[in-house]
Design an enzyme around this catalytic site. Structure first.
Site, PDB file in Angstrom:
ATOM      1  N   GLN A 129      21.943  67.400  76.482  1.00 48.89           N
ATOM      2  CA  GLN A 129      22.197  66.192  75.702  1.00 48.89           C
ATOM      3  C   GLN A 129      22.353  66.542  74.223  1.00 48.89           C
ATOM      4  O   GLN A 129      21.407  67.009  73.595  1.00 48.89           O
ATOM      5  CB  GLN A 129      21.035  65.212  75.891  1.00 48.89           C
ATOM      6  CG  GLN A 129      21.174  63.894  75.159  1.00 48.89           C
ATOM      7  CD  GLN A 129      19.984  62.988  75.427  1.00 48.89           C
ATOM      8  OE1 GLN A 129      18.862  63.455  75.571  1.00 48.89           O
ATOM      9  NE2 GLN A 129      20.213  61.698  75.503  1.00 48.89           N
ATOM     10  N   GLY A 130      23.534  66.303  73.662  1.00 45.55           N
ATOM     11  CA  GLY A 130      23.811  66.596  72.261  1.00 45.55           C
ATOM     12  C   GLY A 130      23.676  65.368  71.387  1.00 45.55           C
ATOM     13  O   GLY A 130      24.676  64.789  70.954  1.00 45.55           O
ATOM     14  N   TYR A 131      22.443  64.970  71.111  1.00 49.44           N
ATOM     15  CA  TYR A 131      22.170  63.803  70.270  1.00 49.44           C
ATOM     16  C   TYR A 131      21.569  64.215  68.923  1.00 49.44           C
ATOM     17  O   TYR A 131      22.207  64.145  67.889  1.00 49.44           O
ATOM     18  CB  TYR A 131      21.205  62.843  70.978  1.00 49.44           C
ATOM     19  CG  TYR A 131      21.841  61.860  71.947  1.00 49.44           C
ATOM     20  CD1 TYR A 131      23.114  62.063  72.474  1.00 49.44           C
ATOM     21  CD2 TYR A 131      21.149  60.735  72.357  1.00 49.44           C
ATOM     22  CE1 TYR A 131      23.674  61.163  73.367  1.00 49.44           C
ATOM     23  CE2 TYR A 131      21.701  59.817  73.248  1.00 49.44           C
ATOM     24  CZ  TYR A 131      22.962  60.038  73.749  1.00 49.44           C
ATOM     25  OH  TYR A 131      23.508  59.137  74.631  1.00 49.44           O
ATOM     26  N   SER A 132      20.310  64.627  68.922  1.00 47.73           N
ATOM     27  CA  SER A 132      19.573  64.870  67.674  1.00 47.73           C
ATOM     28  C   SER A 132      20.209  65.968  66.834  1.00 47.73           C
ATOM     29  O   SER A 132      20.755  66.949  67.354  1.00 47.73           O
ATOM     30  CB  SER A 132      18.122  65.252  67.986  1.00 47.73           C
ATOM     31  OG  SER A 132      17.432  64.181  68.578  1.00 47.73           O
ATOM     32  N   SER A 164      17.366  70.119  74.989  1.00 54.85           N
ATOM     33  CA  SER A 164      16.661  70.638  76.156  1.00 54.85           C
ATOM     34  C   SER A 164      17.621  71.329  77.118  1.00 54.85           C
ATOM     35  O   SER A 164      18.676  70.790  77.458  1.00 54.85           O
ATOM     36  CB  SER A 164      15.941  69.499  76.894  1.00 54.85           C
ATOM     37  OG  SER A 164      14.998  68.882  76.064  1.00 54.85           O
ATOM     38  N   GLU A 247      17.575  56.897  80.842  1.00 55.19           N
ATOM     39  CA  GLU A 247      16.543  57.930  80.739  1.00 55.19           C
ATOM     40  C   GLU A 247      15.185  57.427  81.214  1.00 55.19           C
ATOM     41  O   GLU A 247      14.306  58.210  81.544  1.00 55.19           O
ATOM     42  CB  GLU A 247      16.454  58.385  79.276  1.00 55.19           C
ATOM     43  CG  GLU A 247      15.626  59.623  79.055  1.00 55.19           C
ATOM     44  CD  GLU A 247      15.739  60.137  77.631  1.00 55.19           C
ATOM     45  OE1 GLU A 247      15.502  61.328  77.420  1.00 55.19           O
ATOM     46  OE2 GLU A 247      16.067  59.343  76.726  1.00 55.19           O
ATOM     47  N   SER A 363      11.000  58.837  69.040  1.00 58.19           N
ATOM     48  CA  SER A 363       9.627  58.848  68.553  1.00 58.19           C
ATOM     49  C   SER A 363       8.963  57.494  68.760  1.00 58.19           C
ATOM     50  O   SER A 363       9.623  56.465  68.929  1.00 58.19           O
ATOM     51  CB  SER A 363       9.600  59.215  67.062  1.00 58.19           C
ATOM     52  OG  SER A 363      10.144  58.152  66.294  1.00 58.19           O
TER      53      SER A 363
END
Length: 380
Positions: A129-132, A164, A247, A363
């Site tokens: 997953q390419g988010y943050s 991850s 998710e 978070s």
């Protein structure tokens, strides 16, 4: 295939199949993997993933056309619970099955579904997953990774972090900015990018546990076909939010079986060390057990095929609970918990890794904002 008219049919079949499969060729993979232990037996777990796929035990809720069983949510929960009870290995394909797969089903074209779903179901292609990003973690709308169209190809440049399993993934779904001058939620697109190519560099991030399942990923002119955009260009925020909803799906009920096993180990340790005789620690143990029961009931209450923003309640609850369990795991060990003699024990690993629970996957602060603004309708 179980008879859909027989109550508990799939649960019983899953229990029997798992017991047989994990007592034979794959007996050695029981208990491998999981948070802080994703380095364990990757090749063996990948073989297990493909075995699951061939037997029809992956992607249960997907349409039969793409290898699923069109199973109900109740049956999906039953499988995930039996999977956890059998101490089957942590899934290496869970990001493909649980996140990108449902998103492709919702937003993908027929061509995209035919291309990407079957390899996920068969365990042949793994995803990350390419988010943050370094400046866009919880503030995801601040992403600065960019992509531009050159002929029939997207060219991607930027950096992702806390990715991850990127080091073993074949594909990454990348939220990036595709409209020049756009800001915040506008001008974002959701691209599907192959990892094995020039222009993609993966660097591991070593954690407190000494392992490195998280990574930083650098895109320097990486390429993907123009057709590998999910949803319309510029509509990436809506697609990305749908992925985050998936998710928190049926697999979280299986996660709680693992939590129950960890709590049992904490209680057994407290009895062995005498910590259970301390009234304060005993109260914390009882509270932890009660809160775990509440967690299951709440997860069942919110289980539905089209999860909304209220699923943030589940993430906030389990991550805060699990971090407290990690602290309790250290407390019941006494002074011995401060020493890693020849490596971390399971309770020490639980404590160290659980420090990240309230940060990754959104978070706790961001989850509270979502609950307040999007569920309760409170002002920003």
């Amino acid at each position: 295939m179980p008879d859909p008219e027989t109550p508990g049919g799939l649960r019983e079949q899953a229990r029997a199949w798992l017991e047989e499969a994990l007592s034979g060729e794959f007996a050695h993979v029981r208990g491998l993997g999981g948070p802080g232990r994703e380095h364990e037996g990757h090749e063996e777990r990948l073989a297990w993933e493909r075995h699951l796929g061939r037997a029809g035990w992956t992607c249960l809720g997907w349409p039969r056309r793409y290898g699923g069983r069109a199973a109900s949510l109740e049956d999906q929960v039953a499988f995930h619970e039996e999977y956890a009870r059998a101490r089957a290995p942590a899934r290496v394909g869970h990001i493909g099955e649980g996140l990108i797969g449902p998103t492709v089903l919702e937003f993908g074209t027929d061509e995209q579904k035919e291309r990407f779903l079957p390899p996920i179901q068969r365990g042949e292609e793994l995803w990350c997953q390419g988010y943050s990003e370094p400046e866009a973690g919880s503030d995801l709308a601040n992403v600065q990774t960019r992509a531009r169209l050159e002929g029939g190809t997207w060219v991607v440049t930027g950096q992702k972090v806390w990715t991850s399993l990127a080091h073993v993934a074949h594909w990454c779904f990348v939220l990036c900015r595709t409209e020049e001058g756009s800001q915040r939620h506008r001008g974002l697109s959701y691209l599907l990018v192959p990892m094995d190519q020039p222009g993609v560099v993966v660097r591991p991030i070593v954690q407190l546990t000494g392992t490195s399942e998280f990574n930083e990923v650098f895109f320097d002119g990486a390429r993907t076909a123009a057709g590998n955009v999910l949803g319309a260009p510029g509509d990436g925020w809506r697609v990305a939010m749908a992925t985050l909803g998936y998710e928190r799906g049926a697999s979280t009920l299986g996660q709680q079986i693992g939590f129950r096993r960890e709590l049992a180990e904490v209680i057994a340790t407290a009895e062995r060390t005498g910590a259970a005789d301390d009234p304060v620690l005993r109260d914390r143990l009882v509270r932890s057990w009660l809160e775990l029961e509440i967690m299951r009931l709440n997860a069942l209450r919110m289980l539905r095929p089209d999860p909304g923003p209220e699923v943030s309640i589940a993430k906030l609850y389990w991550s805060e609970w699990h971090r407290r369990l990690g602290e309790l795991a250290q407390a019941v060990q006494g002074r011995a918990g401060l020493v890693a003699d020849g490596g971390l024990n399971e309770l020490q690993r639980l404590y160290l890794f659980s420090r990240a629970d309230t940060i990754y996957a959104g978070s706790s602060e961001i989850q509270r904002n979502i609950i307040a603004e999007r569920t309760l309708g409170l002002p920003r």
